[in-house]
Design a protein around this motif. Structure first.
Motif, PDB file in Angstrom:
ATOM      1  N   GLU A  33       0.826  -1.215   0.000  1.00 12.02           N
ATOM      2  CA  GLU A  33       0.000   0.000   0.000  1.00 12.02           C
ATOM      3  C   GLU A  33       0.857   1.261   0.000  1.00 12.02           C
ATOM      4  O   GLU A  33       0.486   2.258  -0.595  1.00 12.02           O
ATOM      5  CB  GLU A  33      -0.930  -0.018   1.231  1.00 12.02           C
ATOM      6  CG  GLU A  33      -2.202  -0.772   0.951  1.00 12.02           C
ATOM      7  CD  GLU A  33      -3.247  -0.644   2.061  1.00 12.02           C
ATOM      8  OE1 GLU A  33      -4.378  -1.064   1.817  1.00 12.02           O
ATOM      9  OE2 GLU A  33      -2.918  -0.147   3.164  1.00 12.02           O
ATOM     10  N   THR A  34       1.987   1.205   0.714  1.00 10.26           N
ATOM     11  CA  THR A  34       2.920   2.337   0.685  1.00 10.26           C
ATOM     12  C   THR A  34       4.329   1.784   0.530  1.00 10.26           C
ATOM     13  O   THR A  34       4.595   0.644   0.912  1.00 10.26           O
ATOM     14  CB  THR A  34       2.877   3.131   2.007  1.00 10.26           C
ATOM     15  OG1 THR A  34       3.100   2.206   3.087  1.00 10.26           O
ATOM     16  CG2 THR A  34       1.555   3.837   2.199  1.00 10.26           C
ATOM     17  N   ILE A  35       5.204   2.615  -0.029  1.00  9.42           N
ATOM     18  CA  ILE A  35       6.596   2.184  -0.201  1.00  9.42           C
ATOM     19  C   ILE A  35       7.439   2.877   0.864  1.00  9.42           C
ATOM     20  O   ILE A  35       7.411   4.114   0.977  1.00  9.42           O
ATOM     21  CB  ILE A  35       7.109   2.570  -1.614  1.00  9.42           C
ATOM     22  CG1 ILE A  35       6.258   1.926  -2.711  1.00  9.42           C
ATOM     23  CG2 ILE A  35       8.580   2.189  -1.782  1.00  9.42           C
ATOM     24  CD1 ILE A  35       6.359   0.434  -2.823  1.00  9.42           C
ATOM     25  N   PRO A  36       8.199   2.125   1.652  1.00  9.13           N
ATOM     26  CA  PRO A  36       9.067   2.757   2.658  1.00  9.13           C
ATOM     27  C   PRO A  36      10.179   3.554   1.973  1.00  9.13           C
ATOM     28  O   PRO A  36      10.669   3.148   0.919  1.00  9.13           O
ATOM     29  CB  PRO A  36       9.657   1.561   3.416  1.00  9.13           C
ATOM     30  CG  PRO A  36       9.500   0.387   2.517  1.00  9.13           C
ATOM     31  CD  PRO A  36       8.313   0.658   1.654  1.00  9.13           C
ATOM     32  N   VAL A  37      10.542   4.696   2.548  1.00  7.80           N
ATOM     33  CA  VAL A  37      11.585   5.533   1.938  1.00  7.80           C
ATOM     34  C   VAL A  37      12.752   5.685   2.905  1.00  7.80           C
ATOM     35  O   VAL A  37      12.560   5.991   4.081  1.00  7.80           O
ATOM     36  CB  VAL A  37      11.023   6.914   1.560  1.00  7.80           C
ATOM     37  CG1 VAL A  37      12.121   7.801   0.987  1.00  7.80           C
ATOM     38  CG2 VAL A  37       9.886   6.768   0.554  1.00  7.80           C
ATOM     39  N   PHE A  38      13.972   5.457   2.412  1.00 11.21           N
ATOM     40  CA  PHE A  38      15.179   5.607   3.228  1.00 11.21           C
ATOM     41  C   PHE A  38      15.771   6.997   3.038  1.00 11.21           C
ATOM     42  O   PHE A  38      15.711   7.566   1.941  1.00 11.21           O
ATOM     43  CB  PHE A  38      16.242   4.574   2.829  1.00 11.21           C
ATOM     44  CG  PHE A  38      15.866   3.151   3.151  1.00 11.21           C
ATOM     45  CD1 PHE A  38      15.214   2.833   4.339  1.00 11.21           C
ATOM     46  CD2 PHE A  38      16.173   2.118   2.279  1.00 11.21           C
ATOM     47  CE1 PHE A  38      14.872   1.524   4.644  1.00 11.21           C
ATOM     48  CE2 PHE A  38      15.830   0.813   2.566  1.00 11.21           C
ATOM     49  CZ  PHE A  38      15.180   0.512   3.748  1.00 11.21           C
ATOM     50  N   THR A  39      16.364   7.543   4.089  1.00 14.41           N
ATOM     51  CA  THR A  39      17.096   8.809   3.975  1.00 14.41           C
ATOM     52  C   THR A  39      18.504   8.511   3.460  1.00 14.41           C
ATOM     53  O   THR A  39      18.940   7.352   3.426  1.00 14.41           O
ATOM     54  CB  THR A  39      17.241   9.479   5.352  1.00 14.41           C
ATOM     55  OG1 THR A  39      18.016   8.601   6.185  1.00 14.41           O
ATOM     56  CG2 THR A  39      15.881   9.732   5.994  1.00 14.41           C
ATOM     57  N   GLU A  40      19.223   9.573   3.083  1.00 14.24           N
ATOM     58  CA  GLU A  40      20.621   9.396   2.666  1.00 14.24           C
ATOM     59  C   GLU A  40      21.431   8.754   3.777  1.00 14.24           C
ATOM     60  O   GLU A  40      22.304   7.917   3.524  1.00 14.24           O
ATOM     61  CB  GLU A  40      21.228  10.750   2.290  1.00 14.24           C
ATOM     62  CG  GLU A  40      20.765  11.234   0.937  1.00 14.24           C
ATOM     63  CD  GLU A  40      21.673  12.317   0.369  1.00 14.24           C
ATOM     64  OE1 GLU A  40      22.725  12.606   0.995  1.00 14.24           O
ATOM     65  OE2 GLU A  40      21.331  12.868  -0.684  1.00 14.24           O
ATOM     66  N   GLU A  41      21.141   9.171   5.013  1.00 14.04           N
ATOM     67  CA  GLU A  41      21.868   8.600   6.157  1.00 14.04           C
ATOM     68  C   GLU A  41      21.636   7.089   6.254  1.00 14.04           C
ATOM     69  O   GLU A  41      22.564   6.327   6.492  1.00 14.04           O
ATOM     70  CB  GLU A  41      21.425   9.278   7.473  1.00 14.04           C
ATOM     71  CG  GLU A  41      21.928  10.692   7.648  1.00 14.04           C
ATOM     72  CD  GLU A  41      23.439  10.820   7.390  1.00 14.04           C
ATOM     73  OE1 GLU A  41      24.202  10.038   8.013  1.00 14.04           O
ATOM     74  OE2 GLU A  41      23.831  11.671   6.566  1.00 14.04           O
ATOM     75  N   ASP A  42      20.379   6.682   6.079  1.00 12.31           N
ATOM     76  CA  ASP A  42      20.066   5.244   6.105  1.00 12.31           C
ATOM     77  C   ASP A  42      20.919   4.498   5.076  1.00 12.31           C
ATOM     78  O   ASP A  42      21.468   3.428   5.344  1.00 12.31           O
ATOM     79  CB  ASP A  42      18.590   4.990   5.744  1.00 12.31           C
ATOM     80  CG  ASP A  42      17.615   5.530   6.784  1.00 12.31           C
ATOM     81  OD1 ASP A  42      18.020   5.669   7.953  1.00 12.31           O
ATOM     82  OD2 ASP A  42      16.443   5.802   6.420  1.00 12.31           O
ATOM     83  N   ILE A  43      20.988   5.078   3.862  1.00 13.17           N
ATOM     84  CA  ILE A  43      21.705   4.387   2.782  1.00 13.17           C
ATOM     85  C   ILE A  43      23.210   4.394   3.065  1.00 13.17           C
ATOM     86  O   ILE A  43      23.898   3.394   2.842  1.00 13.17           O
ATOM     87  CB  ILE A  43      21.360   5.020   1.411  1.00 13.17           C
ATOM     88  CG1 ILE A  43      19.855   4.846   1.135  1.00 13.17           C
ATOM     89  CG2 ILE A  43      22.176   4.380   0.295  1.00 13.17           C
ATOM     90  CD1 ILE A  43      19.331   5.578  -0.090  1.00 13.17           C
ATOM     91  N   LYS A  44      23.711   5.508   3.596  1.00 14.97           N
ATOM     92  CA  LYS A  44      25.138   5.553   3.972  1.00 14.97           C
ATOM     93  C   LYS A  44      25.461   4.468   4.990  1.00 14.97           C
ATOM     94  O   LYS A  44      26.539   3.884   4.978  1.00 14.97           O
ATOM     95  CB  LYS A  44      25.495   6.918   4.561  1.00 14.97           C
ATOM     96  CG  LYS A  44      25.758   7.949   3.489  1.00 14.97           C
ATOM     97  CD  LYS A  44      26.312   9.244   4.053  1.00 14.97           C
ATOM     98  CE  LYS A  44      26.442  10.245   2.911  1.00 14.97           C
ATOM     99  NZ  LYS A  44      26.121  11.611   3.312  1.00 14.97           N
ATOM    100  N   GLY A  45      24.491   4.194   5.867  1.00 18.30           N
ATOM    101  CA  GLY A  45      24.685   3.172   6.894  1.00 18.30           C
ATOM    102  C   GLY A  45      24.914   1.778   6.325  1.00 18.30           C
ATOM    103  O   GLY A  45      25.360   0.873   7.029  1.00 18.30           O
ATOM    104  N   MET A  46      24.586   1.588   5.051  1.00 19.37           N
ATOM    105  CA  MET A  46      24.760   0.254   4.444  1.00 19.37           C
ATOM    106  C   MET A  46      26.202  -0.005   4.012  1.00 19.37           C
ATOM    107  O   MET A  46      26.568  -1.147   3.694  1.00 19.37           O
ATOM    108  CB  MET A  46      23.835   0.112   3.229  1.00 19.37           C
ATOM    109  CG  MET A  46      22.363   0.165   3.586  1.00 19.37           C
ATOM    110  SD  MET A  46      21.340   0.171   2.087  1.00 19.37           S
ATOM    111  CE  MET A  46      19.719   0.422   2.812  1.00 19.37           C
TER     112      MET A  46
END
Ligand SMILES: *Cc1c(COP(=O)(O)O)cnc(C)c1O
Length: 462
Positions: A33-46
């Motif tokens: 129903e909705t798509i979760p969205v990551f912040t730049e910080e979230d992606i940097k954390g990977m």
């Protein structure tokens, strides 16, 4: 997380529900129903995380409360720890300046389908454990799905799997990967007919709601949302290793049913900075024609050197159409009715414009496929499988901005398609060690006429 059908008439389900259901009861496909969205910080954390850790971050919001955090973590560690031969799980190989291949064939059956199916098999176990319930998997395969699904479900206590293939029409390696598995819960069925006949039988069984409920029928083809979900992960791991979120990347994806590239589209919606997604097709080019003309029209199937992409229509395209029409189940139903009645439908100018802003497409025929295998073998001493060759060729043609890294998804190991390699470079790639005795193993399968009653009876008594 709740899931809704693209045709708007089936009940809303949670992750467990969509995983065990597959196709929605109104004929539609389930989407979040909705798509979760990551912040730049979230992606940097990977950065620097293992494949299983990134998988946990990406998958967790879609799974919701249906699996506990600890169980999900251990399932992912098991899936991507032990079943894949390469420590990086999905290694990137440099082919040239800013030109990369993402090897997705390090799993047990040598095609990217292991990424999703190895996990799906574990979800089936998890969701049926202790319930006393048994589920029945029924699928049709012209190639890689069958072996990956059987490998994922073999020996699982509450799962029975029946896999149809068109008799005499799949490659020897592909057939033997399925039929040499000797387990009580696995039944291979060779149908006297074509792949379309097999698919029609599966569809008919799913549309027979009484039969469907009696045997708890479940789908493993790419209309099962859990498969798309698992495939989102490698878009993140590969883009992050090449500099995301600080840098754009582009992907070229050998495409048949539109499942793999749709996962890339979801990754982009989740915040991954993807510049372009290139739909690479063989001469079964319904998607390339749609991008050109706005008209989604089926044409009959051509047999090519890349059989896993020999399709008439791309079933997952319906998920994208759902977004293009503003998530209206009624509009999708209208398009699908028209497709069934007239063999096609036309997007509006506006919808076409959105489609073109998201994707590029390129058709690559057999001659160009062989030429690409030859060129890469000469330049890089690397053997491409024919599907990957199509992806790489499309990347070269469509992605000219060399400042943006381009990643081609390498969807199969070349040994699965040795004939094409022989044609192109006169070399037949070796089977990897765990499969080297494939041609000495005993085959197990049942030959059956193209008849739904016979098939249902066989499933009922097995
Ligand atoms: C299944 C498959 C494809 C096509 O993937 P879709 O998700 O159906 O678009 C491409 N290459 C190989 C080797 C495959 O097995």
């Amino acid at each position: 997380m709740k899931y809704t059908s693209t045709r708007g008439k089936a009940e809303t389900l949670d992750f467990k529900g969509v995983t065990l259901t597959g196709l929605a009861r109104d004929g539609g496909l389930y989407v979040p129903e909705t798509i979760p969205v990551f912040t730049e910080e979230d992606i940097k954390g990977m950065h620097g995380q293992s494949y299983a850790d990134v998988a946990y971050t990406v998958i967790k919001p879609f799974v919701g409360d249906c699996v506990s955090d600890t169980d999900l973590k251990s399932m992912l560690t098991e899936t991507y720890g032990s079943s894949f031969r390469h420590a990086a799980v999905a290694p990137l190989i440099q082919m040239g300046d800013n030109d990369w291949l993402l090897e997705l064939f390090q799993g047990p059956t040598l095609a990217f389908k292991d990424f999703a199916l190895q996990l799906l098999g574990r979800f089936f176990d998890y969701f049926t454990a202790g319930s006393g319930e048994k589920i029945t998997i029924l699928g049709a395969t012209s190639g890689d799905t069958g072996s990956a699904a059987i490998e994922a479900c073999r020996g699982r206590e509450n799962v029975r799997i029946f896999m149809l293939h068109p008799k005499g029409r799949v490659s020897d390696v592909q057939r033997r990967q399925m039929t040499t598995i000797n387990e009580d819960n696995v039944t291979n069925i060779a149908i006297e007919g074509t792949f379309d006949d097999c698919q029609a039988l599966v569809k008919a069984c799913f549309n027979d709601l009484e039969f469907r409920d009696t045997v708890n029928l479940t789908a493993v083809n790419s209309i099962n949302w859990a498969r798309v979900m698992a495939q989102i992960v490698y878009y993140f791991t590969s883009a992050v290793s090449l500099g995301a979120p600080d840098r754009l990347v582009s992907f070229s994806v050998p495409t048949g049913n539109f499942g793999d590239i749709f996962a890339g589209y979801i990754a982009k919606q989740m915040g991954l900075p993807i510049d372009k997604l290139v739909i690479a097709t063989n001469s079964n080019d319904i998607l390339a024609r749609t991008l050109e003309t706005g008209s989604y029209t089926q044409n009959g199937v051509n047999v090519t050197l890349s059989p896993s992409m020999d399709i008439q229509i791309s079933s997952n395209f319906e998920r994208l159409v759902f977004d293009l029409v503003g998530r209206s189940g009624n509009d999708v139903s209208d398009y699908m009715k028209e497709l069934q009645k007239t063999g096609g439908f036309s997007l509006t100018e506006e919808q076409l414009e959105v489609l073109r802003s998201l994707f590029d497409a390129r058709k690559v025929d057999d001659v160009e496929t062989l030429q690409t295998i030859r060129d890469v073998y000469t330049q890089n001493s690397y053997i491409l499988d024919p599907h990957t060759a199509i992806g790489l060729r499309a990347a070269q043609e469509c992605l000219k901005d060399t400042a943006v890294p381009r990643i081609t998804l390498a969807t199969a190991h070349p040994t699965k398609f040795g004939n094409a390699c022989m044609d192109a470079i006169n070399v037949s790639p070796d089977l990897p060690p765990h499969m080297s005795d494939l041609f000495d193993r005993k085959e197990h399968y049942i030959a059956l006429e193209n008849d739904m009653d016979l098939l249902q009876r066989l499933i009922n008594v097995a």
